[in-house]
Design a protein around this motif. Structure first.
Motif, PDB file in Angstrom:
ATOM      1  N   GLN A  47      36.804  39.530  35.898  1.00 38.20           N
ATOM      2  CA  GLN A  47      36.740  38.855  37.198  1.00 38.20           C
ATOM      3  C   GLN A  47      35.300  38.608  37.627  1.00 38.20           C
ATOM      4  O   GLN A  47      34.965  37.530  38.124  1.00 38.20           O
ATOM      5  N   TYR A  51      33.533  34.972  38.530  1.00 36.90           N
ATOM      6  CA  TYR A  51      32.889  34.705  39.811  1.00 36.90           C
ATOM      7  C   TYR A  51      31.410  34.378  39.629  1.00 36.90           C
ATOM      8  O   TYR A  51      30.860  33.523  40.325  1.00 36.90           O
ATOM      9  N   ILE A  78      31.214  43.774  45.210  1.00 35.87           N
ATOM     10  CA  ILE A  78      32.606  43.564  44.812  1.00 35.87           C
ATOM     11  C   ILE A  78      33.247  44.823  44.234  1.00 35.87           C
ATOM     12  O   ILE A  78      34.478  44.933  44.181  1.00 35.87           O
ATOM     13  N   TRP A  81      35.732  46.284  46.418  1.00 33.17           N
ATOM     14  CA  TRP A  81      36.919  45.437  46.628  1.00 33.17           C
ATOM     15  C   TRP A  81      37.969  45.692  45.556  1.00 33.17           C
ATOM     16  O   TRP A  81      39.158  45.523  45.798  1.00 33.17           O
ATOM     17  N   SER A  85      41.482  46.098  47.708  1.00 34.35           N
ATOM     18  CA  SER A  85      42.573  45.130  47.597  1.00 34.35           C
ATOM     19  C   SER A  85      43.835  45.722  46.963  1.00 34.35           C
ATOM     20  O   SER A  85      44.909  45.672  47.569  1.00 34.35           O
ATOM     21  N   MET A 186      45.190  39.419  52.506  1.00 31.63           N
ATOM     22  CA  MET A 186      44.181  39.959  51.603  1.00 31.63           C
ATOM     23  C   MET A 186      43.490  38.860  50.816  1.00 31.63           C
ATOM     24  O   MET A 186      42.290  38.949  50.535  1.00 31.63           O
ATOM     25  N   ARG A 187      44.232  37.825  50.434  1.00 35.94           N
ATOM     26  CA  ARG A 187      43.599  36.680  49.753  1.00 35.94           C
ATOM     27  C   ARG A 187      42.581  36.017  50.663  1.00 35.94           C
ATOM     28  O   ARG A 187      41.488  35.619  50.230  1.00 35.94           O
ATOM     29  N   PHE A 190      39.339  38.177  51.268  1.00 38.07           N
ATOM     30  CA  PHE A 190      38.396  38.206  50.151  1.00 38.07           C
ATOM     31  C   PHE A 190      37.276  37.192  50.374  1.00 38.07           C
ATOM     32  O   PHE A 190      36.113  37.443  50.026  1.00 38.07           O
ATOM     33  N   TYR A 191      37.611  36.058  50.980  1.00 40.45           N
ATOM     34  CA  TYR A 191      36.613  35.011  51.211  1.00 40.45           C
ATOM     35  C   TYR A 191      35.943  35.148  52.575  1.00 40.45           C
ATOM     36  O   TYR A 191      34.839  34.642  52.779  1.00 40.45           O
ATOM     37  N   THR A 193      35.212  38.137  53.797  1.00 40.43           N
ATOM     38  CA  THR A 193      34.281  39.238  53.564  1.00 40.43           C
ATOM     39  C   THR A 193      33.108  38.734  52.725  1.00 40.43           C
ATOM     40  O   THR A 193      33.312  37.972  51.774  1.00 40.43           O
ATOM     41  N   ILE A 195      31.466  38.851  50.030  1.00 46.77           N
ATOM     42  CA  ILE A 195      31.441  39.328  48.649  1.00 46.77           C
ATOM     43  C   ILE A 195      30.806  38.287  47.739  1.00 46.77           C
ATOM     44  O   ILE A 195      29.937  38.601  46.925  1.00 46.77           O
ATOM     45  N   VAL A 222      31.588  46.838  52.331  1.00 48.25           N
ATOM     46  CA  VAL A 222      30.956  46.060  51.260  1.00 48.25           C
ATOM     47  C   VAL A 222      29.439  46.079  51.417  1.00 48.25           C
ATOM     48  O   VAL A 222      28.697  46.332  50.453  1.00 48.25           O
TER      49      VAL A 222
END
Length: 272
Positions: A47, A51, A78, A81, A85, A186-187, A190-191, A193, A195, A222
């Motif tokens: 992952q 990214y 990350i 996370w 998550s 949660m999806r 993720f954006y 936050t 990260i 984070v």
């Protein structure tokens, strides 16, 4: 307050059982994989690579963030996370997926989200250790006194996740749609936050959006991991007010979750 004290007492009295169940949960999770626990490291690595290529090399042209290489800045944030998550997602469905097995046992139901959370924390701690070792070969992130904050931020992450899981696991046992709602949230978080992006040094971002990002409790954790791994600051220094806000929010969430859980758990079996 009585419900909160009761839940805390159950955690302390069942601590040894919680640890054993979390290890068993982790073993069962990786039992059918040839690579076993290695996937707990491979999945995050894959992952992170994606990214970095898309957001780091592609959208940012590999520009640094506050003088820190983007890849290192990304990894430092990350890593937590990868605990938050899955812990929230698994914690939210932990009770209704296991209650049939333990319904007739003398077992405190509030411990179920706890041992599920800890089963995810163990491999994340190993991943964090590997990242800390790798950081010693970089210009930024060498071991320092700031690393002493890592256990604190790990505790903060567990406290927040457990408080949220008490709420979501209770509600999702009664209404299954809550689990789908949690997945969608949660999806989005993720954006929201910071990260993959740095909202605080972005002059084009409106001030009120920066406040929304900062109000997100995951931002505190984070950024805290980055402060510790990249030697950027102390949680009791310039972040004292932010720290008080975070723990105040965690306390409120824990009180709400404890009250809901204790009030409704005797009726959980009726919703199966």
């Amino acid at each position: 307050m009585i419900s909160a004290f009761k839940v805390l007492t159950e955690q302390l009295n069942s601590f040894y059982l919680m640890m054993r169940l979390s290890m068993y949960e982790l073993k069962i999770k990786n039992n059918n994989n040839y690579l076993g626990m290695l996937w707990e490291i491979l999945n995050p690595a894959i992952q992170i690579s994606v990214y970095w290529i898309v957001f780091g090399m592609g959208m940012r042209s590999n520009r640094s963030v506050d003088g820190v290489p983007f890849l290192q800045w990304l990894v430092a944030g990350i890593v937590v996370w990868f605990f938050i998550s899955p812990a929230i997602l698994q914690g939210s469905k932990s009770i209704y997926t296991r209650i049939k097995i333990i319904a007739k046992m003398n077992f405190p139901l509030s411990v179920i989200p706890s041992y599920v959370i800890f089963s995810i924390l163990y491999p994340n701690a190993i991943l964090l250790g590997i990242i800390a070792v790798i950081f010693q070969f970089t210009e930024k992130g060498k071991i320092s006194l700031y690393y002493l904050q890592l256990p604190y931020y790990m505790l903060a992450a567990v406290a927040l996740v457990f408080s949220l899981s008490l709420i979501t696991s209770t509600l999702s046992t009664i209404v299954r749609d809550v689990q789908m709602f949690v997945q969608s949230i949660m999806r989005m978080l993720f954006y929201v936050t910071p990260i993959l992006w740095d909202p605080f040094n972005n002059p084009k971002l409106p001030h009120f959006l920066k406040l929304i990002v900062e109000a997100n409790p995951f931002t505190y954790i984070v950024e805290g991991y980055r402060d510790a791994l990249l030697s950027k600051g102390w949680f009791f220094g310039d972040k004292l007010e932010y720290t008080l806000y975070f723990w105040g929010l965690v306390l409120v969430l824990f009180l709400i979750g404890s009250t809901l859980h204790v009030k409704l758990r005797n009726r959980f079996v009726d919703y199966l």
